[in-house]
Design a protein around this motif. Structure first.
Motif, PDB file in Angstrom:
ATOM      1  N   GLN A 280       0.349   9.851   4.689  1.00 40.96           N
ATOM      2  CA  GLN A 280       0.552   9.712   3.270  1.00 40.96           C
ATOM      3  C   GLN A 280      -0.327   8.680   2.431  1.00 40.96           C
ATOM      4  O   GLN A 280      -0.358   7.811   3.006  1.00 40.96           O
ATOM      5  CB  GLN A 280       2.175   9.345   3.287  1.00 40.96           C
ATOM      6  CG  GLN A 280       2.557   9.535   1.793  1.00 40.96           C
ATOM      7  CD  GLN A 280       4.126   9.193   1.737  1.00 40.96           C
ATOM      8  OE1 GLN A 280       5.028   9.414   2.870  1.00 40.96           O
ATOM      9  NE2 GLN A 280       4.630   8.733   0.599  1.00 40.96           N
ATOM     10  N   SER A 281      -0.945   9.262   1.370  1.00 40.49           N
ATOM     11  CA  SER A 281      -1.664   8.261   0.480  1.00 40.49           C
ATOM     12  C   SER A 281      -2.894   7.681   1.574  1.00 40.49           C
ATOM     13  O   SER A 281      -3.145   6.385   1.285  1.00 40.49           O
ATOM     14  CB  SER A 281      -0.778   7.216   0.230  1.00 40.49           C
ATOM     15  OG  SER A 281       0.203   7.623  -0.750  1.00 40.49           O
ATOM     16  N   GLY A 282      -3.375   8.407   2.379  1.00 38.93           N
ATOM     17  CA  GLY A 282      -4.446   7.850   3.184  1.00 38.93           C
ATOM     18  C   GLY A 282      -4.095   7.236   4.612  1.00 38.93           C
ATOM     19  O   GLY A 282      -5.152   6.297   4.881  1.00 38.93           O
TER      20      GLY A 282
ATOM     21  N   THR B 188      -5.322   3.419   8.747  1.00 44.90           N
ATOM     22  CA  THR B 188      -6.106   4.365   7.758  1.00 44.90           C
ATOM     23  C   THR B 188      -6.107   5.661   8.455  1.00 44.90           C
ATOM     24  O   THR B 188      -6.345   5.856   9.559  1.00 44.90           O
ATOM     25  CB  THR B 188      -7.466   4.031   7.553  1.00 44.90           C
ATOM     26  OG1 THR B 188      -7.981   4.625   6.467  1.00 44.90           O
ATOM     27  CG2 THR B 188      -8.290   3.845   8.630  1.00 44.90           C
ATOM     28  N   GLN B 189      -6.181   6.931   7.732  1.00 44.86           N
ATOM     29  CA  GLN B 189      -6.178   8.193   7.979  1.00 44.86           C
ATOM     30  C   GLN B 189      -7.630   8.408   8.060  1.00 44.86           C
ATOM     31  O   GLN B 189      -7.952   9.493   8.688  1.00 44.86           O
ATOM     32  CB  GLN B 189      -5.487   8.966   6.919  1.00 44.86           C
ATOM     33  CG  GLN B 189      -5.230  10.535   7.526  1.00 44.86           C
ATOM     34  CD  GLN B 189      -4.422  11.361   6.171  1.00 44.86           C
ATOM     35  OE1 GLN B 189      -4.366  10.983   5.535  1.00 44.86           O
ATOM     36  NE2 GLN B 189      -4.037  12.510   6.842  1.00 44.86           N
TER      37      GLN B 189
ATOM     38  N   LEU C 289       0.818  -1.051   0.059  1.00 46.93           N
ATOM     39  CA  LEU C 289      -0.042   0.002  -0.204  1.00 46.93           C
ATOM     40  C   LEU C 289       0.870   1.150  -0.027  1.00 46.93           C
ATOM     41  O   LEU C 289       0.391   2.120  -0.427  1.00 46.93           O
ATOM     42  CB  LEU C 289      -0.975   0.160   1.082  1.00 46.93           C
ATOM     43  CG  LEU C 289      -2.044  -1.194   1.298  1.00 46.93           C
ATOM     44  CD1 LEU C 289      -2.460  -1.122   2.611  1.00 46.93           C
ATOM     45  CD2 LEU C 289      -2.788  -1.284   0.325  1.00 46.93           C
ATOM     46  N   LEU C 290       1.969   1.265   0.652  1.00 48.89           N
ATOM     47  CA  LEU C 290       2.945   2.265   0.839  1.00 48.89           C
ATOM     48  C   LEU C 290       4.397   1.926   1.043  1.00 48.89           C
ATOM     49  O   LEU C 290       4.664   0.953   1.669  1.00 48.89           O
ATOM     50  CB  LEU C 290       2.376   3.085   1.771  1.00 48.89           C
ATOM     51  CG  LEU C 290       2.977   4.506   2.379  1.00 48.89           C
ATOM     52  CD1 LEU C 290       2.742   5.338   1.133  1.00 48.89           C
ATOM     53  CD2 LEU C 290       2.417   4.934   3.289  1.00 48.89           C
ATOM     54  N   THR C 291       5.097   2.617   0.405  1.00 49.32           N
ATOM     55  CA  THR C 291       6.642   2.327   0.653  1.00 49.32           C
ATOM     56  C   THR C 291       7.183   3.779   1.132  1.00 49.32           C
ATOM     57  O   THR C 291       7.081   4.493   0.622  1.00 49.32           O
ATOM     58  CB  THR C 291       7.336   2.029  -0.735  1.00 49.32           C
ATOM     59  OG1 THR C 291       6.636   0.659  -1.037  1.00 49.32           O
ATOM     60  CG2 THR C 291       8.801   1.538  -0.476  1.00 49.32           C
TER      61      THR C 291
ATOM     62  N   LYS D 208     -10.223  12.491   6.840  1.00 53.13           N
ATOM     63  CA  LYS D 208      -8.988  11.908   6.955  1.00 53.13           C
ATOM     64  C   LYS D 208      -8.234  13.194   7.929  1.00 53.13           C
ATOM     65  O   LYS D 208      -7.868  14.011   7.574  1.00 53.13           O
ATOM     66  CB  LYS D 208      -8.221  12.178   5.582  1.00 53.13           C
ATOM     67  CG  LYS D 208      -8.774  11.179   4.642  1.00 53.13           C
ATOM     68  CD  LYS D 208      -7.856  11.280   3.167  1.00 53.13           C
ATOM     69  CE  LYS D 208      -8.015  10.186   2.354  1.00 53.13           C
ATOM     70  NZ  LYS D 208      -7.366  10.097   1.251  1.00 53.13           N
TER      71      LYS D 208
END
Length: 174
Positions: A99-101, A116-117, A79-81, A125
């Protein structure tokens, strides 16, 4: 401007003003000072005062990092790096980034938790990390490190993602 001043400016008076002021407050809710991000350096954060959960204890996260021998190339459903060398907010315990939700926080030395944001109370968010809990800046919903709600606004909990790191890269995945 305070909430009281805002409601008065909208024309609320008397009983209507008192009803509006008390409508979103519950006995188990508490005020948590939010982290402040400097507008000139998004990696600089000012830490708030410490808060504790309503039970006075801190829950350990279910999602944490693994050791430096982790082979990140085998992880699917990324989902995110995050490059930890450039994510200055994640270099200190209590620091976080959104970042990115997804909100990623370093909850103890070398241990990260990602959630999750988007708040489950009202889908906005607004989730941040406040030293020991995740916190919604809109209505005060609080969540422990496992995503469990700590007050009435957080009763539906948060989605917690899996994280892994090799010490230089952090991967958030499902």
């Amino acid at each position: 401007m305070t909430r009281y001043d805002f409601l008065k400016s909208l024309g609320f008076t008397g009983a209507a003003l008192m009803a509006a002021l008390t409508s979103c407050v519950h006995d188990d809710d508490s005020v948590v000072n939010a982290l402040t991000i400097s507008p000139t350096d998004s990696g600089t954060i000012t830490q708030p005062t410490t808060s504790t959960t309503s039970s006075g204890t801190t829950t350990q996260p279910t999602s944490s990092t693994t050791g430096s021998s982790t082979d990140l190339s085998t992880i699917t459903n990324r989902l995110l790096t995050i490059n930890l060398s450039t994510a200055t907010a994640l270099k200190t315990v209590g620091g976080y980034i959104a970042q990115s939700g997804i909100v990623v926080a370093q909850v103890s030395a070398g241990t990260y938790v990602a959630v999750t944001q988007t708040c489950s109370h009202e889908p906005q968010k607004a989730i941040i990390f406040n030293k020991t809990v995740f916190y919604c800046t809109k209505h005060g919903a609080r969540f422990d490190l496992t995503g469990k709600g700590l007050n009435s606004f957080g009763s539906r909990g948060l989605t917690v993602y899996k994280v892994a790191t090799d010490g230089t890269t952090l991967i958030v995945y499902s």
